[in-house]
Each structure stands twice: as structure tokens, then as C-alpha cells.
Motif scaffolding. Structure first.
Motif, short mmCIF file in Angstrom:
data_model
loop_
_atom_site.label_atom_id
_atom_site.label_comp_id
_atom_site.label_asym_id
_atom_site.label_seq_id
_atom_site.Cartn_x
_atom_site.Cartn_y
_atom_site.Cartn_z
N THR A 313 -6.09 20.74 13.79
CA THR A 313 -6.79 20.04 12.73
C THR A 313 -6.08 20.28 11.41
OG1 THR A 313 -8.97 20.16 13.79
CG2 THR A 313 -8.94 19.89 11.41
N LEU A 314 -5.82 19.20 10.68
CA LEU A 314 -5.13 19.30 9.39
C LEU A 314 -5.88 18.43 8.37
CD1 LEU A 314 -2.68 20.41 7.82
CD2 LEU A 314 -1.41 18.37 8.55
N SER A 315 -6.20 19.04 7.21
CA SER A 315 -6.93 18.31 6.17
C SER A 315 -6.43 18.79 4.81
CB SER A 315 -8.45 18.55 6.31
OG SER A 315 -8.76 19.93 6.19
N TYR A 329 5.76 17.39 9.70
CA TYR A 329 6.15 16.80 10.98
C TYR A 329 6.24 17.81 12.13
CZ TYR A 329 7.38 12.62 8.23
OH TYR A 329 7.37 11.53 7.40
N PRO A 330 6.78 19.01 11.92
CA PRO A 330 6.89 19.94 13.05
C PRO A 330 5.56 20.37 13.64
CG PRO A 330 8.36 20.60 11.26
CD PRO A 330 7.48 19.53 10.71
N SER A 334 0.72 18.64 17.99
CA SER A 334 -0.49 19.17 18.62
C SER A 334 -1.77 18.72 17.94
CB SER A 334 -0.43 20.70 18.62
OG SER A 334 -0.34 21.22 17.29
N LEU A 335 -1.66 17.99 16.83
CA LEU A 335 -2.86 17.61 16.07
C LEU A 335 -3.74 16.65 16.87
CD1 LEU A 335 -1.54 16.98 12.43
CD2 LEU A 335 -2.68 19.01 13.35
N ASN A 359 -1.10 12.69 19.75
CA ASN A 359 -2.32 13.17 20.42
C ASN A 359 -3.57 13.06 19.57
OD1 ASN A 359 -1.10 14.14 22.95
ND2 ASN A 359 -0.04 15.62 21.63
N LEU A 360 -3.52 12.29 18.50
CA LEU A 360 -4.68 12.19 17.61
C LEU A 360 -5.88 11.59 18.32
CD1 LEU A 360 -3.59 11.02 14.04
CD2 LEU A 360 -4.31 13.29 14.80
#
Length: 615
Positions: A313-315, A329-330, A334-335, A359-360
Motif C-alpha cells: 500500500t502506497l499513499s 518504480y522499484p 508488489s503494490l 497487481n493493483l
């Protein structure tokens, strides 16, 4: 979990005539509310009967049930199951803090360790609920301190929480571990300091979107230097600078930290230092992306993201631009959840980023990505299940960018697994919505928000009735629906007839007459929440739901044609409902400006402010 929204039977043991599989003699006895101190099954005649299962076995089996509906159902089978469910429950969910009192909860469930509690109506998010309306947590904490000194977790949403309440919480529950405050108000960072100082076993501190008084970031320094147990830390909604030295030491000490969401005052250089110390993170909320980086700093930050092997998870990403997006990008492979709702990205930037995110499952964006950006979503995210598109300038009528029906259709063509959508736009067509639901028939949540009230199909000029008719006819699993645009009563006829699994309906600036709301209340057998604003529905519509309201959690109506007399008649006919009126115009004594109706086993609330009239 147990949802205090169903029926009064959920708070009492099943009556004798509701026993399933019990003897005829057992059916004749009057069942008592609680078990005796030794927890034997003793009927009103004083004799003991045997259960097919020992208490320990039955409680163990019931403890495996996780869904609140399942647990509520088994508690109504017979007294043995009621008592076993009562003693085996450790978590309770209360969808309306006024639907029950804390005393009733404590009597009903003696072993609760985790509580989720919601307060104000959802329309408080849009400033439709007056300040000081209520939903104060303090009395709940006072009762819980006596009944549940072993309480470990508290999750609050739209509750009023004072610093005194947070201090009381921190000092009253020695094993307290997790607190989550979402859309709450009334407290300051001083209250957070009390939590940091006294909760020695804290694993989660999650502060989101709160009306919090910000007295600075010194509260992070209140965690003892010996403190190492934190697993979740979210202070993304705090506005002021925090003590970065204290934050860095805390992150370094807490080796089990999995979730870290910082505020926008944390810059990229500081973010890099945090990632180096916590490569084990699974969820990350970044700070501001505006800082200029040297090539060396850029390489270090990219390396730090590359070492976050478990990030899903990225926010955050405030003010992110194409200049620094490549450092992400790296970590993108897995996100599964990417929240870009604070990043004013253009379509080309989004397209480049999504190429690294195969994989979103969940994606939140601003409408600055435009239709071209949504075309990239459709081509790059075949596994996507949830899409939310927020407006960058919701009150700017002259705005040029935005998304339209074209982007919506493009997403549906490439993302056939989509089941949740929240889509803000300024134009839509009936044909586009029909195409979207044909491509994605498994929608459970469909929230289309056409921002211009009463906006018709922009190509044909017709009402948007057929669009939402297509939604409810095609999406048989639909649970939540938000409608908008120019809608006649035909839309609500479709909803009442076809939306068999609908639980929550939100309506704004829609409808022709009372008939529309009557159709919804006559149909929709699973409806639990109905939210209406700025619609022509009046007393006849309100009073058509007498039978439906018994099975619903709540009804909200504001800026409609409901009168005080209509509300009084509803309260008279349905005495088990709480009917509250918040008046907008003191000069018009006949109109009910805002009406909030809900079931409660605790009766009328005792803390209603003067502007709330309880009928």
C-alpha cells in the motif's frame, strides 16, 4: 462482531417460543437475561438441563465465527447458544452510538476487548450536521473502565473525543494496545501525548481526517525511549511539523512497525532515512514530493524503495510530479493499493507509473488524470477491483480538466473485476453507464457523483433514469448506491423493484414527488441506511416507511419538504424510533430542516443540545 442495528431481540435472550431443538418443558419456562454466576443453565423452576455440547466446546465453536450477522443469528437459536455467544464474544461493532447505551453493552457482553463505535451521521462529512451535535465518547469510556478494564482496542468514527477522554483512556486500561480515530473532533495533540506517554503496550496509533487542534509535533517525543511495540503509526492528517528526530528514533526502535503514514511536512530526504530504518513496511504514506534532490539523493531514495520488498500500500505523495515518480518504480511491483488522491498527476505521469503496477486491486486518483489517464488504468490494471476518482476542484465551475463518461467506459473495458466505484464527474450519459455495468456486472458499490445538480444526459438532454435503472437491473449484488444528476421518480421505481440486496442508498437533488421515496421504502428488502438531501420528498414519503424503519439503522433527510407535524406523527406511530429534528430556519416553525431517524434500545438520548428536538 455484533452490530447493534438489527432488532431488540439481539439484546435479550430468545423467548421460549423461539427455541430451536429444545424440549417442550424448556419451551414453557421463562428465560432470564443472563446466566447465573456459575454459568449453569437453570430454568425458572430451578432445575438444570443439559446442553448437547459442553459450554467450553460451544464457545470455542462460536468463537470461530467472524461475521457479525452470523454471530447475531446464532445468538437467537436458543438460550444455550445465546449464552455461549455472549461469553465468547471479544469484539463489538456499534454502528450508531445512540442505538444502545454503554451500560446495555456491558451487561450483554462481559468479555469485550475490542470496540468499534460510530457516532454522527455520515452527512456530517459535508458539514450538514451542526457543531456540538453530540456523539461524545467520554461516558462510554467511564462505563468501559468498570466493565472492561482489560480493553485493548478502540476504533472511533465521527465521534467527539476530548483531550480529557484520551487522558482517561490512557490511564484506565493498562493493557490498551490500539486506537483509531477517523473523522473525529474535539481533541488536540495534547491528547495524543497522553496516549504516547501512558500506553506502554501500544501497537496502533491511527489518526485520520480529524478535526484536531494542532499544537505541534512534540507529542512524538512522549513515547518512552524503551518503547518498541508500535506496529501502526498514522499521523498523515496532522498539519504542523513533527519532531523528526523523535520520529526517526521511534521508527528505529519499533522493529515490528508495518504501517507508517507521515504528514506532508516530512520531506524526501527524511523519508529516505525512515525507509532505511524500516524496510519491513507493508503500508507507507509518504510526505511531500516537492523537494529538489541531487542525483546522489535521488539514487539513495530509489534504493530505499527498492529494499521495501513487502510494500503493498502506497499513499501520500503530496505534490508528486514526473520529476520524482521514478523513485517509486522499484517498489510498485508488489503494490495492491495505490492512493494518489493528494497527487495532482497528469495522464502521462499516471500512465508511466501504472506500467510498473501490474497487481493493483485498489486505485484512488484525482480527476486531473483526465480520460487519457483512465484509459491507462483500463490497459494496465486488469486485476483492479476498486476505483475512486476525486475532484481536484469540486467548487470550481470554470475548471477545464476532469473526467467524463469516456474515461469511465475505458476503465470498465479493461477492468472487468471492478466491484467498487466512486466517480466524480461533470457529465455523464445513460448509454455510458449501461455499458459500464454490462462490462462489470459484479458491482457491490456504485457511487456516481455528477457534480452539477440536476444535470441530465449531456448528449440527449434526457433524465438519467435509465442509467441507474441499468445499474440496479444488471448488478444483482449491489449493496451501496449513490445517485445523482437529473432523476425523476422512475429511477426510484427501478431501485425499489430491482435492488434486492441494497443496504445503503444516498440521494441528492433528485426525484419528482413523494412517489419516488415511497417506491424505495416499499421495495429494497435489505435497506439499512437511507440518506436524502435537497429532494422534493415530504410527509407522505416519510410516513410510507413505518414498517421499513424497524429493520433499518437510520434515515437522514435534509432540505426536503418534511414538516414538524409529519415528524411528530412518525414518532407517535413508531415509539421505538428516535426521531430527531434539527431546525435550520427559526422563523419557519412548521418545517423540519434536518431529520434523523434511528432505532434505539436505549430510548431518547440524554445529551441532545438545544437545537435538536427529540419527538
Amino acid at each position: 462482531m455484533f452490530l447493534f442495528d438489527y432488532s431488540e431481540a439481539s439484546f435479550a435472550p430468545p423467548m421460549a417460543n423461539s427455541h430451536i431443538g429444545c424440549s417442550s418443558r424448556e419451551k414453557k419456562v421463562e428465560l432470564r437475561f443472563c446466566m447465573d454466576p456459575k454459568r449453569r443453565k437453570v430454568d425458572s423452576l430451578g432445575s438444570t438441563h443439559l446442553s448437547p455440547f459442553p459450554d467450553e466446546v460451544l464457545e470455542r465453536v462460536l468463537s470461530l465465527l467472524k461475521a457479525h450477522k452470523d454471530r447475531s443469528t446464532v445468538s437467537l437459536v436458543c438460550r444455550d447458544w445465546y449464552n455461549a455467544e455472549r461469553w465468547s464474544r471479544t469484539h463489538v461493532f456499534i454502528g450508531n452510538c445512540y442505538s444502545v447505551s454503554p451500560e446495555i453493552v456491558a451487561r450483554r457482553f462481559p468479555k469485550i476487548r475490542s470496540v468499534t463505535l460510530k457516532g454522527k451521521p455520515r452527512f456530517s462529512d459535508f458539514n450538514l450536521v451542526p457543531e456540538n451535535w453530540g456523539a461524545d465518547i467520554h461516558q462510554w469510556l467511564v462505563v468501559f473502565a468498570k466493565a472492561y478494564p482489560f480493553l485493548e482496542e478502540l476504533k472511533l468514527k465521527r465521534m467527539t473525543v476530548s483531550d480529557e477522554s484520551l487522558e482517561f483512556l490512557a490511564s484506565s486500561f493498562p493493557n490498551f494496545k490500539a486506537i483509531s480515530l477517523l473523522s473525529c473532533d474535539g481533541f488536540s495533540t495534547n491528547g495524543l501525548a497522553a496516549i504516547a506517554t501512558h500506553c506502554k503496550n501500544l501497537t496502533e496509533l491511527d489518526i485520520q481526517e480529524n478535526g484536531m487542534e494542532d499544537n505541534g509535533g512534540r507529542w512524538l517525543s512522549c513515547f518512552p525511549e524503551s518503547f518498541t511495540s508500535l506496529e501502526v503509526l498514522n499521523f498523515s492528517s496532522q498539519h504542523s511539523d513533527v519532531s523528526f528526530d523523535a520520529l526517526e528514533r521511534l521508527v528505529t526502535r519499533c522493529k515490528s512497525l508495518k504501517v507508517l503514514k507521515v504528514n506532508k511536512n516530512v520531506n524526501l530526504e527524511q523519508l529516505q532515512r525512515l525507509l532505511v530504518r524500516a524496510p519491513q513496511l507493508t503500508e507507507l504514506g509518504t510526505g511531500n514530493f516537492q523537494q529538489e534532490l541531487t542525483p546522489h539523493q535521488h539514487a539513495e531514495l530509489e534504493s530505499a524503495f527498492r529494499n521495501c520488498k513487502n510494500l503493498y500500500t502506497l499513499s501520500g505523495l503530496w505534490e508528486a510530479t514526473s520529476l520524482h515518480l521514478p523513485v517509486l518504480y522499484p517498489a510498485c511491483g508488489s503494490l495492491t493499493f495505490l492512493n494518489l488522491s493528494y497527487a495532482t498527476l497528469q495522464s502521462s505521469d499516471l500512465a508511466k507509473l501504472l506500467a510498473y503496477c501490474p497487481n493493483l486491486r485498489r486505485l484512488w486518483v484525482l480527476d486531473t488524470v483526465e480520460d487519457k489517464g483512465l484509459e491507462a488504468v483500463g490497459s494496465s490494471c486488469p486485476l483492479l477491483e476498486e476505483l475512486r476518482v476525486f475532484p481536484a476542484g469540486p467548487f470550481d465551475q470554470d475548471i477545464n480538466h476532469g473526467v467524463t463518461e469516456s474515461g469511465f467506459v475505458a476503465v470498465s473495458r479493461g477492468c472487468r473485476k471492478l466491484y467498487y466505484v466512486l466517480y466524480f464527474c461533470r457529465q455523464m450519459t445513460n448509454a455510458a453507464v449501461a455499458t459500464v455495468v454490462q462490462n462489470c456486472p459484479d458491482f457491490t458499490h456504485f457511487r456516481l457523483c455528477i457534480m452539477n445538480p440536476w444535470q441530465p444526459d449531456h448528449l440527449t438532454g434526457e433524465a438519467m433514469d435509465e442509467a441507474f435503472g441499468a445499474v440496479v437491473k444488471t448488478c444483482t449484488k449491489l449493496q451501496r448506491l449513490s445517485v445523482s444528476g437529473r432523476l425523476t421518480d422512475l429511477t426510484f421505481e427501478y431501485i425499489g423493484k430491482y435492488a434486492k440486496n441494497l443496504e445503503t442508498l444516498s440521494v441528492a437533488f433528485a426525484g419528482s414527488s413523494d412517489w419516488g421515496m415511497q417506491c424505495v421504502l416499499a421495495g429494497c428488502p435489505k435497506l439499512r441506511k437511507l440518506e436524502i438531501r435537497d429532494c422534493p420528498f415530504g410527509n407522505k414519503a416519510l410516513l410510507s416507511g413505518l414498517e421499513k424503519y424497524e429493520s433499518m439503522r437510520s434515515l437522514w433527510m435534509s432540505a426536503c419538504n418534511v414538516t414538524l407535524n409529519g415528524c411528530r406523527l412518525l414518532a407517535k406511530e413508531m415509539p421505538r424510533l428516535n426521531v430527531e429534528v434539527m431546525k435550520d430556519d427559526e422563523n419557519d416553525e412548521s418545517q423540519a430542516g434536518k431529520v434523523y431517524v434511528y432505532r434505539s434500545v436505549a430510548g431518547p438520548r440524554r445529551d441532545a443540545p438545544p437545537f435538536v428536538l427529540t419527538l
